[in-house]
Design an enzyme around this catalytic site. Structure first.
Site, short mmCIF file in Angstrom:
data_model
loop_
_atom_site.label_atom_id
_atom_site.label_comp_id
_atom_site.label_asym_id
_atom_site.label_seq_id
_atom_site.Cartn_x
_atom_site.Cartn_y
_atom_site.Cartn_z
N ILE A 130 1.04 -1.26 -0.46
CA ILE A 130 0.06 -0.11 0.14
C ILE A 130 1.01 1.09 0.06
CG2 ILE A 130 -0.18 0.45 2.22
CD1 ILE A 130 -3.58 1.05 1.82
N ASN A 170 -3.04 2.50 15.33
CA ASN A 170 -3.47 1.74 17.24
C ASN A 170 -4.22 3.24 17.80
OD1 ASN A 170 -1.17 3.32 18.28
ND2 ASN A 170 -0.30 1.36 17.32
N GLY A 205 3.52 -3.84 11.38
CA GLY A 205 2.41 -4.34 10.49
C GLY A 205 2.65 -3.25 8.96
N VAL A 206 1.01 -2.84 8.54
CA VAL A 206 1.05 -1.92 7.42
C VAL A 206 1.65 -0.08 8.70
CG1 VAL A 206 -1.49 -1.95 8.12
CG2 VAL A 206 0.46 -0.73 5.74
N ASP A 207 1.03 -0.40 9.73
CA ASP A 207 1.23 0.83 10.15
C ASP A 207 2.53 1.36 10.35
OD1 ASP A 207 0.38 1.58 13.32
OD2 ASP A 207 1.03 2.78 12.11
N THR A 257 -7.19 -7.62 10.51
CA THR A 257 -6.80 -9.13 10.23
C THR A 257 -5.54 -9.51 10.37
OG1 THR A 257 -6.39 -8.60 7.56
CG2 THR A 257 -8.49 -9.14 7.76
N GLY A 258 -4.73 -8.44 10.42
CA GLY A 258 -3.15 -9.59 11.25
C GLY A 258 -3.35 -9.67 13.22
N VAL A 259 -2.61 -8.47 12.61
CA VAL A 259 -1.44 -8.23 15.13
C VAL A 259 -3.61 -8.55 15.20
CG1 VAL A 259 -0.97 -6.58 16.49
CG2 VAL A 259 0.09 -7.19 14.85
N1 APR Z 1 0.35 -2.80 2.11
C1 APR Z 1 -0.89 -3.59 2.87
N2 APR Z 1 -1.45 -4.11 3.08
C2 APR Z 1 -0.30 -4.75 4.07
C3 APR Z 1 1.35 -4.27 4.55
C4 APR Z 1 1.33 -3.41 3.07
N3 APR Z 1 2.89 -2.93 3.18
N4 APR Z 1 1.89 -4.74 5.58
C5 APR Z 1 0.78 -5.52 6.14
N5 APR Z 1 -0.09 -5.41 5.38
C6 APR Z 1 -1.20 -6.47 6.18
C7 APR Z 1 -1.24 -7.76 6.82
O1 APR Z 1 -0.13 -8.39 5.99
C8 APR Z 1 -2.88 -7.47 7.35
O2 APR Z 1 -3.41 -8.27 5.70
O3 APR Z 1 -2.25 -5.03 6.41
C9 APR Z 1 -3.19 -6.70 7.13
C10 APR Z 1 -3.59 -5.55 8.68
O4 APR Z 1 -3.02 -6.47 9.58
P1 APR Z 1 -1.97 -5.67 10.57
O5 APR Z 1 -0.70 -4.36 10.45
O6 APR Z 1 -1.66 -6.28 11.76
O7 APR Z 1 -2.78 -4.64 11.05
P2 APR Z 1 -4.43 -5.02 11.87
O8 APR Z 1 -4.46 -6.34 12.31
O9 APR Z 1 -5.65 -3.87 12.20
O10 APR Z 1 -3.16 -4.69 13.89
C11 APR Z 1 -3.02 -3.00 14.00
O11 APR Z 1 -0.60 -3.74 14.29
O12 APR Z 1 0.96 -2.52 13.59
C12 APR Z 1 0.34 -2.57 14.65
O13 APR Z 1 0.42 -0.28 15.40
C13 APR Z 1 -1.22 -1.27 14.81
O14 APR Z 1 -1.48 -1.61 17.29
C14 APR Z 1 -1.83 -1.71 15.49
C15 APR Z 1 -1.76 -3.26 15.24
#
Ligand code: APR
Length: 170
Positions: free
Chosen positions: A9, A22, A30-32, A122-124
């Site tokens: 993204i 968060n 993750g994406v953050d 869907t990640g963390v």
């Molecule tokens: N581009 C697109 N999608 C991504 C990228 C990227 N560069 N990196 C990770 N993802 C996807 C993951 O594979 C997942 O499908 O983003 C989706 C959301 O996953 P997370 O980033 O883990 O977010 P979430 O599950 O909402 O958890 C949020 O995680 O990173 C911390 O600070 C954040 O505490 C918050 C929590």
């Protein structure tokens, strides 16, 4: 219009990319983490300026906040906070729906025509991808029916996630 992509993204040259943040809204994994790394330190500074609604909370779960995109190809970053998944019986679906609705409301308020979403929660946060994608597609379609000029990209980080969205969007 809805598009589904398998990409990073942070590479998308769209009006706004949505960040799965968060509540503290100062970065994370993750994406953050990817978005903060790509945007540069100015994003952290801009997040720091977003007022706290209560100690340690700049963006409550289900809501959305907007900042510039700085070094990203995207003009804006819309930060939203998805629910941590427990069992689907503790308001998670409603909160996740709010992420999509509120992020698009903020995008529309700021004149965005192209908005890219990751698969929020869907990640963390452990939300099952199929359940989360169903909510995402339903909410986005509802908003697009009233905003035909808006283009939404579901930006999936895996081919598997992309296949889930394709089965729902058709
Ligand atoms: N581009 C697109 N999608 C991504 C990228 C990227 N560069 N990196 C990770 N993802 C996807 C993951 O594979 C997942 O499908 O983003 C989706 C959301 O996953 P997370 O980033 O883990 O977010 P979430 O599950 O909402 O958890 C949020 O995680 O990173 C911390 O600070 C954040 O505490 C918050 C929590």
């Amino acid at each position: 219009m809805i598009r589904i992509e398998h990409s990073d993204i942070t590479k998308l040259a769209v009006d706004a990319i949505v960040n799965a943040a968060n509540q503290v809204m100062l970065g994370g994994g993750g994406v953050d983490g990817a978005i903060h790394r790509a945007a540069g330190h100015e994003l952290y500074e801009a997040c720091l300026k977003v007022s706290e609604v209560r100690p340690g909370v700049r963006c409550p779960t289900g809501e959305a906040r907007i900042t510039p995109g700085f070094k990203l190809p995207a003009k804006f970053v819309i930060h939203t906070v998805g629910p941590v998944y427990r069992d689907g019986q503790h308001g998670e679906p409603e909160k996740l729906a709010g992420c999509y609705r509120n992020s698009l409301a903020v995008a529309i308020e700021n004149g965005c025509k192209t908005v890219a979403f990751p698969c929020i929660s869907t990640g963390v946060y452990g939300y099952p991808i199929c359940d989360a994608a169903e909510i995402a597609v339903r909410e986005v379609k509802a908003v697009l029916s009233d905003h035909l000029d808006l283009e939404v990209i579901f930006c999936c980080f895996s081919a598997g996630d992309k296949a889930v969205y394709e089965s729902l969007v058709g």
